[in-house]
Design an enzyme around this catalytic site. Structure first.
Site, PDB file in Angstrom:
ATOM      1  N   PHE A 128      -2.483   0.346  -4.624  1.00 54.19           N
ATOM      2  CA  PHE A 128      -2.096   1.385  -3.929  1.00 54.19           C
ATOM      3  C   PHE A 128      -2.336   2.544  -3.598  1.00 54.19           C
ATOM      4  O   PHE A 128      -1.720   3.318  -4.738  1.00 54.19           O
ATOM      5  CB  PHE A 128      -0.445   1.053  -3.899  1.00 54.19           C
ATOM      6  CG  PHE A 128       0.607   1.144  -2.526  1.00 54.19           C
ATOM      7  CD1 PHE A 128       0.449   0.490  -1.450  1.00 54.19           C
ATOM      8  CD2 PHE A 128       0.185   2.784  -2.123  1.00 54.19           C
ATOM      9  CE1 PHE A 128       1.191   0.715   0.230  1.00 54.19           C
ATOM     10  CE2 PHE A 128       1.146   3.199  -1.147  1.00 54.19           C
ATOM     11  CZ  PHE A 128       1.357   2.136  -0.253  1.00 54.19           C
ATOM     12  N   ASP A 213      -5.537   9.050  -9.495  1.00 51.41           N
ATOM     13  CA  ASP A 213      -3.816   8.651  -7.739  1.00 51.41           C
ATOM     14  C   ASP A 213      -2.452   9.075  -8.931  1.00 51.41           C
ATOM     15  O   ASP A 213      -1.885   8.273  -9.352  1.00 51.41           O
ATOM     16  CB  ASP A 213      -3.740   7.088  -7.461  1.00 51.41           C
ATOM     17  CG  ASP A 213      -2.897   6.960  -6.174  1.00 51.41           C
ATOM     18  OD1 ASP A 213      -2.147   8.495  -6.067  1.00 51.41           O
ATOM     19  OD2 ASP A 213      -3.026   6.566  -5.370  1.00 51.41           O
ATOM     20  N   LYS A 242       3.642  12.794  -2.642  1.00 52.92           N
ATOM     21  CA  LYS A 242       5.412  12.721  -2.476  1.00 52.92           C
ATOM     22  C   LYS A 242       6.227  13.685  -3.330  1.00 52.92           C
ATOM     23  O   LYS A 242       6.722  13.892  -2.033  1.00 52.92           O
ATOM     24  CB  LYS A 242       5.311  11.599  -3.289  1.00 52.92           C
ATOM     25  CG  LYS A 242       5.136   9.726  -2.844  1.00 52.92           C
ATOM     26  CD  LYS A 242       5.451   8.737  -3.654  1.00 52.92           C
ATOM     27  CE  LYS A 242       5.057   7.263  -2.541  1.00 52.92           C
ATOM     28  NZ  LYS A 242       3.664   6.425  -2.935  1.00 52.92           N
TER      29      LYS A 242
HETATM   30  C1  LIG Z   1       2.931   6.229  -1.682  1.00 58.73           C
HETATM   31  C2  LIG Z   1       1.584   5.964  -2.444  1.00 58.73           C
HETATM   32  C3  LIG Z   1       0.741   6.461  -1.680  1.00 58.73           C
HETATM   33  C4  LIG Z   1       0.669   6.683   0.165  1.00 58.73           C
HETATM   34  O1  LIG Z   1       1.186   7.800   0.351  1.00 58.73           O
HETATM   35  P1  LIG Z   1       1.804   7.978   2.119  1.00 58.73           P
HETATM   36  O2  LIG Z   1       2.197   9.176   1.970  1.00 58.73           O
HETATM   37  O3  LIG Z   1       2.258   7.066   2.139  1.00 58.73           O
HETATM   38  O4  LIG Z   1       0.594   7.635   2.189  1.00 58.73           O
HETATM   39  C5  LIG Z   1      -0.813   6.584  -2.173  1.00 58.73           C
HETATM   40  N1  LIG Z   1      -1.025   6.143  -3.635  1.00 58.73           N
HETATM   41  C6  LIG Z   1       0.135   6.674  -4.140  1.00 58.73           C
HETATM   42  C7  LIG Z   1       0.196   5.508  -5.702  1.00 58.73           C
HETATM   43  C8  LIG Z   1       1.070   5.811  -3.598  1.00 58.73           C
HETATM   44  O5  LIG Z   1       2.664   5.410  -4.396  1.00 58.73           O
END
Ligand SMILES: *Cc1c(COP(=O)(O)O)cnc(C)c1O
Length: 388
Positions: A128, A213, A242
């Site tokens: 993700f 990430d 986040k």
């Molecule tokens: C939540 C998340 C994203 C995307 O973040 P948004 O603020 O929703 O665009 C990307 N990478 C990871 C690992 C995430 O948990």
């Protein structure tokens, strides 16, 4: 009928206020919030120090544009540089923007070196990285890409844990490997430290970039500021979001000198990114997170939580299959589909959220108390006791 576009399965409840680890609904009922905006409110709800920082800044200046120097942004960038592998930081507003920029920076690095065809990014299937067109095709899960073709090209994939598949997928056109240090939405799946080390070595050998990430697992969540610090490696590019704003939308990409050399004025931008109001929140989060003992406490509480959850797994092996996680990024992997379990926790006033592979995600604020963890454990025990 709601006028909100129907893209979420929302619980039929709304909250009036929050304080620390708790949320209060419109009837004044109290819920223990182990979602925290999906690992966003790292210091819980309505933290006094964050409130004060934002209030103070809101009276001075909210937004000016990156056409001008923004001292609050300079300050946060400098602190991130001092505390991490990074030499430079680019600010945005969300996670997907950050991961997409990470992809751009990797491509631009090889472009600037005259390797214009070296532009493909290698990712894990069903990971993700966000919901933009590019990042859904980077994540490569059917649920996210269905209906959104034509495909955004430029991504190759391998399966989680498939070392051979990974090596085979690297070509002369691969610019970078991009993975979540700990897969969040994908089911709280840890990449072992030895594999992270291996990834770094592999990228060095192939002369490609390593993008980690840390949008979900970063900013203290794992018990260290970045989850990759456990493996003692240094990536080239790290998108974050986040937790860094403590509830205020901030995204950022951290890069080393090498990657930074590919960028120059005009190559990337963001209207809102790094505005003074957002930066005041980010700086306040950093103030607290780097107080002595804070991260160590996350580690300690996380170890305690996971140890106690494992006791519940032993007591209820027919319900709980596995406990996953690191620090306060915790997943209960159930034997069966998790929807009803999450509902039963909710009925007992504990908020949790799903992840892939039957996982119930538990994301307390990083300053959660042991007493609150015990409260959650009691609820989970009670739900297991009555579960069928
Ligand atoms: C939540 C998340 C994203 C995307 O973040 P948004 O603020 O929703 O665009 C990307 N990478 C990871 C690992 C995430 O948990």
């Amino acid at each position: 009928m709601s006028a909100i576009l129907n893209t979420y399965n929302r619980k039929k409840i709304s909250f009036k206020r929050g304080k620390g680890s708790f949320l209060y609904d419109s009837n004044g009922k109290r819920y223990l919030d182990f979602v925290q905006g999906i690992a966003v409110n790292c210091l819980g709800h309505s933290h006094a120090y964050l409130n004060k920082a934002i209030q103070k800044q809101s009276k001075k200046l909210w937004h000016v544009s990156n056409a001008f120097i923004i001292p609050e942004q300079e300050k946060l960038a400098k602190r991130l540089k001092e505390k991490t592998f990074a030499d430079y930081v680019f600010f945005q507003n969300s996670g997907a923007e950050a991961t997409e920029a990470a992809i751009k920076f990797a491509r631009r690095y090889f472009y600037s070196k005259g390797q214009k065809r070296k532009n493909r990014i290698l990712c894990i299937n069903n990971s993700f990285h966000g919901r933009t067109l590019a990042t859904i095709f980077a994540s490569n899960s059917k649920k996210m890409t269905e209906g959104f073709y034509p495909k955004v090209d430029g991504f190759d994939h391998f399966n989680f844990g498939d070392h051979k598949g990974l090596e085979k997928a690297i070509t002369s056109r691969t610019a970078a490997i991009m993975v979540e240090t700990i897969l969040g939405e994908g089911g709280i799946k840890l990449i072992p430290d030895v594999c992270l080390k291996g990834l770094r070595t592999l990228c060095n050998k192939k002369k490609i970039l390593l993008i980690l990430d840390e949008v979900q697992c970063g900013i203290g969540r794992s018990g260290k500021f970045f989850a990759f610090e456990h493996a003692k490696i240094r990536p080239d590019i790290v998108p974050i979001a986040k937790g860094i704003g403590g509830g205020f939308p901030i995204g950022a990409v951290l890069v080393n000198k090498k990657v930074a050399s590919g960028m120059k004025p005009g190559t990337h931008g963001s209207t809102f990114g790094g505005n003074p109001l957002a930066m005041s929140a980010g700086n306040a989060v950093m103030d607290i997170m780097f107080k002595k003992g804070f991260l160590n406490n996350v580690k300690k509480n996380g170890e305690y939580f996971i140890k106690e959850l494992n006791k519940l797994r032993e007591r209820y092996p027919n319900i709980i299959k596995e406990v996953r996680g690191k620090g306060l990024l915790v997943g209960l992997c159930l034997q069966k589909e998790q929807k009803n379990f999450i509902h039963q926790l909710f009925v007992n006033k504990l908020l949790s959220i799903r992840a892939a592979e039957n996982v119930v995600r538990l994301l307390p604020p990083l300053n959660v108390s042991k007493k609150e963890i015990n409260l959650a454990l009691n609820v989970i025990n009670k739900v297991c006791e009555n579960y069928r």
